[in-house]
Design a protein around this motif. Structure first.
Motif, mmCIF file in Angstrom:
data_model
loop_
_atom_site.group_PDB
_atom_site.id
_atom_site.type_symbol
_atom_site.label_atom_id
_atom_site.label_comp_id
_atom_site.label_asym_id
_atom_site.label_seq_id
_atom_site.Cartn_x
_atom_site.Cartn_y
_atom_site.Cartn_z
ATOM 1 N N UNK A 221 0.799 -1.215 0.000
ATOM 2 C CA UNK A 221 0.000 0.000 0.000
ATOM 3 C C UNK A 221 0.835 1.270 0.000
ATOM 4 N N UNK A 222 0.231 2.379 0.399
ATOM 5 C CA UNK A 222 0.861 3.698 0.260
ATOM 6 C C UNK A 222 1.677 4.132 1.464
ATOM 7 N N UNK A 223 2.403 3.223 2.107
ATOM 8 C CA UNK A 223 3.135 3.581 3.333
ATOM 9 C C UNK A 223 4.124 4.713 3.108
ATOM 10 N N UNK A 224 4.677 4.823 1.914
ATOM 11 C CA UNK A 224 5.652 5.884 1.646
ATOM 12 C C UNK A 224 5.027 7.265 1.690
ATOM 13 N N UNK B 40 -0.121 1.261 8.026
ATOM 14 C CA UNK B 40 -1.477 1.157 8.547
ATOM 15 C C UNK B 40 -2.555 1.574 7.578
ATOM 16 N N UNK B 41 -2.193 1.855 6.330
ATOM 17 C CA UNK B 41 -3.159 2.330 5.344
ATOM 18 C C UNK B 41 -3.210 1.413 4.139
ATOM 19 N N UNK C 297 -6.644 1.294 7.714
ATOM 20 C CA UNK C 297 -7.125 -0.061 7.932
ATOM 21 C C UNK C 297 -7.657 -0.226 9.347
ATOM 22 N N UNK C 298 -8.372 -1.316 9.571
ATOM 23 C CA UNK C 298 -8.882 -1.586 10.919
ATOM 24 C C UNK C 298 -7.926 -2.457 11.710
ATOM 25 N N UNK C 299 -6.673 -2.529 11.247
ATOM 26 C CA UNK C 299 -5.648 -3.310 11.964
ATOM 27 C C UNK C 299 -4.291 -2.668 11.697
ATOM 28 N N UNK C 300 -3.324 -3.000 12.538
ATOM 29 C CA UNK C 300 -1.944 -2.596 12.304
ATOM 30 C C UNK C 300 -1.589 -1.243 12.875
ATOM 31 N N UNK C 301 -0.289 -1.001 13.074
ATOM 32 C CA UNK C 301 0.177 0.281 13.594
ATOM 33 C C UNK C 301 0.027 1.369 12.545
ATOM 34 N N UNK C 302 0.007 2.606 13.000
ATOM 35 C CA UNK C 302 -0.059 3.748 12.092
ATOM 36 C C UNK C 302 0.839 4.854 12.609
ATOM 37 N N UNK C 303 1.307 5.678 11.688
ATOM 38 C CA UNK C 303 2.175 6.791 12.060
ATOM 39 C C UNK C 303 1.384 7.986 12.568
ATOM 40 N N UNK D 205 -5.153 7.977 13.788
ATOM 41 C CA UNK D 205 -6.349 7.995 12.949
ATOM 42 C C UNK D 205 -7.226 6.790 13.256
ATOM 43 N N UNK D 206 -8.483 6.851 12.795
ATOM 44 C CA UNK D 206 -9.427 5.774 13.069
ATOM 45 C C UNK D 206 -9.727 4.998 11.800
ATOM 46 N N UNK D 207 -10.159 3.756 11.958
ATOM 47 C CA UNK D 207 -10.437 2.894 10.812
ATOM 48 C C UNK D 207 -11.427 3.565 9.871
ATOM 49 N N UNK D 208 -11.134 3.494 8.572
ATOM 50 C CA UNK D 208 -12.010 4.087 7.581
ATOM 51 C C UNK D 208 -11.723 5.540 7.268
#
Length: 376
Positions: free
Chosen positions: A299-302, A307-308, A318-324, A327-330
């Motif tokens: 996906x677009x992690x760069x 997490x997206x 996404x509704x799972x995984x770490x994020x920088x 933010x909330x799912x969706x």
């Protein structure tokens, strides 16, 4: 008298200006029509004394992409465009796209592939193979799409090899420019006119378009001179040379203002409804904000951190995984290489929009902005 409470968004913008990330910036955060923060900091240009203000125009680069995607989805609502149709059905010049070496792909790229960047039409910096990257660089496609018409752009793309099997890899690139050509073909007018009728007029976006108008240059945001990459890439956007080839770049050509783009962001936050009328169906809004990437496709992690996934025209948390970012799912997010950033959560009717001219530290700025907007 105690000091006024600190506003985290105002503090962030002040820091960005003081750190010389950008000469000035604007930000707006709303929820359900209520303004949570509306801030301005710094100056329009690094060499001027004009304070940043709401009338400033910004080259919004890839924040053009969600706008063009919505216009295309409106054609889907009308039954004139199919998400899973091969793009060659609408653009005959692109019916025979090939892989490196001339082999046919397992299937042709579709309209959905264009919207989620799995078509195999990539920006050169997304291409790992050096020889293939040089081939795409040699096509001479610039950020401003200088020297192309819609027809010559399609002919150029038709002669380039796909960088991946359609549907098998997220490779960000020229797909939305191709999507813009489809909108033009189906509406029978240049992309700017199609967007004007479909979105800009209904949303009151009176200061948004592909071409800088006479008298607007004084209020056009510029980056600091040391932001060399910005100045090498961004200034030609929106400047038409009389008699020269021109294309309305669906991938990054729009110039807009904070309030104009906020009207578009509000449309997304309100689920496709504006002014009491529905511009985009609930079903296609749901598709736009659903992760469209198949299992196993990167996906677009760069562009927004981990997490997206990617929906239609926007990265989707996404509704799972770490994020920088907190933010909330969706939640949808995207940004422009020139500095602007958008975050929108339809479930909460919330959006956050930042406008600035900054390429050198844009990733840091957008991540920090999302964090501070979430603290309001």
């Amino acid at each position: 008298m105690p000091p006024a409470p600190s506003n985290p968004v105002a503090d962030l913008l002040a820091h960005q200006v003081a750190a010389r990330h950008c000469p000035g910036a604007l930000a707006l955060v709303e929820q359900a029509g209520q303004v949570l923060a509306r801030e301005a900091a710094g100056h329009v240009r690094p060499d001027g004394a004009t304070a940043m203000h709401a009338g400033v125009r910004f080259r919004i680069a890839s924040l053009t992409k969600p706008v063009v995607t919505v216009a295309a989805l409106m054609l889907v609502d009308e039954g004139r465009l199919a998400l899973d149709a091969p793009l060659g059905e609408y653009l005959p010049a692109l019916r025979d796209l090939r892989l490196p070496g001339g082999a046919a792909p397992q299937r042709a790229p579709t309209v959905r592939d264009l919207m989620r960047h799995t078509s195999g039409l990539a920006y050169p910096f997304e291409i790992a193979d050096a020889a293939l990257r040089e081939t795409w660089l040699g096509a001479g496609i610039s950020a401003a799409m200088s020297g192309f018409t819609p027809a010559s752009f399609q002919a150029c793309v038709a002669g380039l090899p796909l960088v991946a099997e359609p549907g098998r890899a997220f490779r960000y690139g020229y797909a939305t420019d191709v999507l813009g050509c489809i909108v033009e073909a189906l509406d029978g007018v240049p992309l700017g006119q199609a967007l004007q009728r479909r979105l800009f007029t209904p949303l009151g976006m009176a200061h948004t378009g592909f071409e800088l108008q006479p008298g607007e240059a004084a209020d056009l945001a510029e980056a600091h001179p040391e932001d060399a990459a910005w100045h090498a890439t961004i200034p030609p956007i929106g400047r038409r040379t009389p008699g020269a080839p021109w294309i309305d770049s669906g991938g990054g050509g729009l110039i807009s203002t904070l309030d104009d783009y906020a009207a578009f962001a509000r449309l997304l936050a309100d689920g496709g409804v504006a002014g009491g009328g529905r511009l985009l169906s609930e079903a296609l809004m749901a598709e736009m904000f659903r992760n469209q990437l198949p299992t196993g496709v990167d996906g677009p992690a760069a562009y927004c951190g981990p997490g997206y996934g990617f929906g239609l025209g926007l990265a989707i948390r996404l509704d799972w995984g770490p994020a920088a970012m907190p933010s909330s799912a969706g939640e949808g997010a995207w940004s422009g290489i020139s500095g602007p950033a958008l975050f929108v959560q339809p479930r909460q009717r919330w959006f956050a929009l930042m406008m600035g001219a900054n390429m050198s530290s844009r990733m840091l700025c957008r991540l920090a902005f999302r964090r501070e907007a979430g603290r309001l």
